[in-house]
Motif scaffolding. Structure first.
Motif, short mmCIF file in Angstrom:
data_model
loop_
_atom_site.label_atom_id
_atom_site.label_comp_id
_atom_site.label_asym_id
_atom_site.label_seq_id
_atom_site.Cartn_x
_atom_site.Cartn_y
_atom_site.Cartn_z
N PRO A 229 18.45 5.79 60.02
CA PRO A 229 18.28 4.42 59.54
C PRO A 229 16.81 4.06 59.31
CG PRO A 229 19.82 4.47 61.35
CD PRO A 229 19.20 5.85 61.26
N ALA A 230 15.91 4.56 60.12
CA ALA A 230 14.49 4.26 59.93
C ALA A 230 14.01 4.83 58.60
CB ALA A 230 13.68 4.83 61.09
N ALA A 231 14.43 6.03 58.27
CA ALA A 231 14.03 6.63 57.00
C ALA A 231 14.62 5.85 55.83
CB ALA A 231 14.49 8.09 56.94
N ALA A 232 15.85 5.39 55.96
CA ALA A 232 16.48 4.63 54.89
C ALA A 232 15.76 3.31 54.66
CB ALA A 232 17.95 4.39 55.21
N LEU A 233 15.32 2.66 55.72
CA LEU A 233 14.59 1.41 55.58
C LEU A 233 13.22 1.62 54.95
CD1 LEU A 233 15.44 -0.36 58.95
CD2 LEU A 233 16.20 -1.00 56.66
N ALA A 234 12.61 2.75 55.21
CA ALA A 234 11.27 3.02 54.68
C ALA A 234 11.29 3.22 53.17
CB ALA A 234 10.68 4.25 55.36
N HIS A 235 12.39 3.70 52.62
CA HIS A 235 12.47 3.93 51.19
C HIS A 235 12.96 2.68 50.49
CE1 HIS A 235 13.63 5.61 47.32
NE2 HIS A 235 12.67 6.48 47.56
N HIS A 236 12.42 2.40 49.34
CA HIS A 236 12.81 1.20 48.59
C HIS A 236 13.49 1.59 47.30
CE1 HIS A 236 9.37 2.12 46.04
NE2 HIS A 236 8.75 2.39 47.16
N GLY A 237 14.31 0.69 46.80
CA GLY A 237 14.98 0.94 45.53
C GLY A 237 14.12 0.46 44.38
N TRP A 238 14.44 0.93 43.19
CA TRP A 238 13.67 0.54 42.02
C TRP A 238 14.18 -0.76 41.42
CZ3 TRP A 238 9.44 2.68 42.73
CH2 TRP A 238 9.29 4.02 43.05
N GLY A 239 15.25 -1.33 41.95
CA GLY A 239 15.79 -2.58 41.42
C GLY A 239 14.86 -3.76 41.60
N SER A 240 13.85 -3.64 42.45
CA SER A 240 12.90 -4.74 42.65
C SER A 240 11.86 -4.84 41.54
CB SER A 240 12.12 -4.60 43.94
OG SER A 240 12.72 -3.82 44.88
N TYR A 241 11.92 -3.91 40.58
CA TYR A 241 10.95 -3.89 39.49
C TYR A 241 11.64 -4.30 38.20
CZ TYR A 241 8.14 -1.44 42.88
OH TYR A 241 7.46 -1.12 44.02
N ASP A 242 10.92 -5.02 37.36
CA ASP A 242 11.49 -5.58 36.14
C ASP A 242 11.30 -4.62 34.96
OD1 ASP A 242 12.42 -7.08 34.05
OD2 ASP A 242 11.13 -8.81 34.44
N ALA A 243 12.31 -3.81 34.68
CA ALA A 243 12.25 -2.82 33.60
C ALA A 243 12.24 -3.49 32.22
CB ALA A 243 13.41 -1.85 33.70
N ASN A 244 12.50 -4.79 32.15
CA ASN A 244 12.47 -5.50 30.88
C ASN A 244 11.09 -6.07 30.56
OD1 ASN A 244 15.24 -5.16 30.25
ND2 ASN A 244 15.72 -6.69 31.80
N ALA A 245 10.12 -5.82 31.43
CA ALA A 245 8.78 -6.37 31.22
C ALA A 245 7.71 -5.29 31.41
CB ALA A 245 8.55 -7.53 32.19
N PRO A 246 7.78 -4.19 30.64
CA PRO A 246 6.80 -3.12 30.82
C PRO A 246 5.37 -3.62 30.57
CG PRO A 246 8.01 -2.80 28.78
CD PRO A 246 8.66 -3.94 29.51
N GLN A 247 4.45 -3.08 31.35
CA GLN A 247 3.04 -3.43 31.20
C GLN A 247 2.21 -2.16 31.13
OE1 GLN A 247 1.48 -6.22 34.02
NE2 GLN A 247 3.29 -7.51 33.95
N THR A 248 1.19 -2.19 30.32
CA THR A 248 0.22 -1.10 30.26
C THR A 248 -1.11 -1.66 30.73
OG1 THR A 248 1.39 -0.07 28.42
CG2 THR A 248 -0.89 0.62 28.79
N LEU A 249 -1.65 -1.04 31.76
CA LEU A 249 -2.92 -1.49 32.35
C LEU A 249 -3.97 -0.40 32.19
CD1 LEU A 249 -1.52 -2.78 35.77
CD2 LEU A 249 -2.00 -4.16 33.74
N THR A 250 -5.18 -0.80 31.92
CA THR A 250 -6.32 0.10 31.93
C THR A 250 -7.32 -0.48 32.90
OG1 THR A 250 -5.96 0.69 29.61
CG2 THR A 250 -8.13 1.18 30.53
N GLY A 251 -7.80 0.37 33.81
CA GLY A 251 -8.74 -0.15 34.78
C GLY A 251 -9.40 0.96 35.58
N ARG A 252 -10.16 0.54 36.58
CA ARG A 252 -10.92 1.45 37.43
C ARG A 252 -10.16 1.70 38.72
NH1 ARG A 252 -14.41 0.71 41.51
NH2 ARG A 252 -14.33 -1.54 41.28
N VAL A 253 -10.09 2.97 39.11
CA VAL A 253 -9.43 3.34 40.36
C VAL A 253 -10.31 2.90 41.53
CG1 VAL A 253 -8.59 5.26 41.77
CG2 VAL A 253 -8.29 5.32 39.28
N VAL A 254 -9.75 2.06 42.38
CA VAL A 254 -10.44 1.57 43.57
C VAL A 254 -10.09 2.44 44.78
CG1 VAL A 254 -10.70 -0.43 45.12
CG2 VAL A 254 -10.45 -0.77 42.65
#
Length: 115
Positions: A15-40
């Motif tokens: 159960p601890a391992a299952a809680l640590a992993h997240h599903g991709w449903g929390s991300y909005d696949a209908n709103a793709p974004q392209t970002l360009t920036g500096r790696v911090v």
């Protein structure tokens, strides 16, 4: 005797391992974004590599693929360095305004598909 000890241990770890992993449903696949920036910051650890990306006036938490997948698709993990300018395309988190799940990452002239 070993089975009596092993089962309770496994029952607590799974159960601890299952809680640590997240599903991709929390991300909005209908709103793709392209970002360009500096790696911090860049963390090539499991279960998913991550990078912090300064793009404009925001610092994004970018969730990448597992490190082994990046390597299998041709991206050496030491290729991404703090200070590099990179481009990433992905999907924003539905409730965390500065988190993005990456579909691909461009470092220099190399593009790696992450999903």
């Amino acid at each position: 005797m070993r089975r009596r000890l092993l089962f309770p241990l496994l029952a607590t770890l799974v159960p601890a391992a299952a809680l640590a992993h997240h599903g991709w449903g929390s991300y909005d696949a209908n709103a793709p974004q392209t970002l360009t920036g500096r790696v911090v910051a860049f963390d090539p650890s499991n279960p998913h590599a991550q990078l912090k990306l300064q793009a404009g006036d925001k610092t994004w938490d970018v969730v990448l693929s597992p490190p082994s997948r990046m390597v299998n698709r041709g991206m050496a993990l030491n290729r991404v360095k703090v200070g590099d300018t990179v481009q990433v395309m992905g999907y924003p988190h539905r409730s965390i305004a500065t988190e993005l799940r990456a579909e691909w990452l461009r470092v220099g002239d190399q593009v790696v598909q992450l999903r």
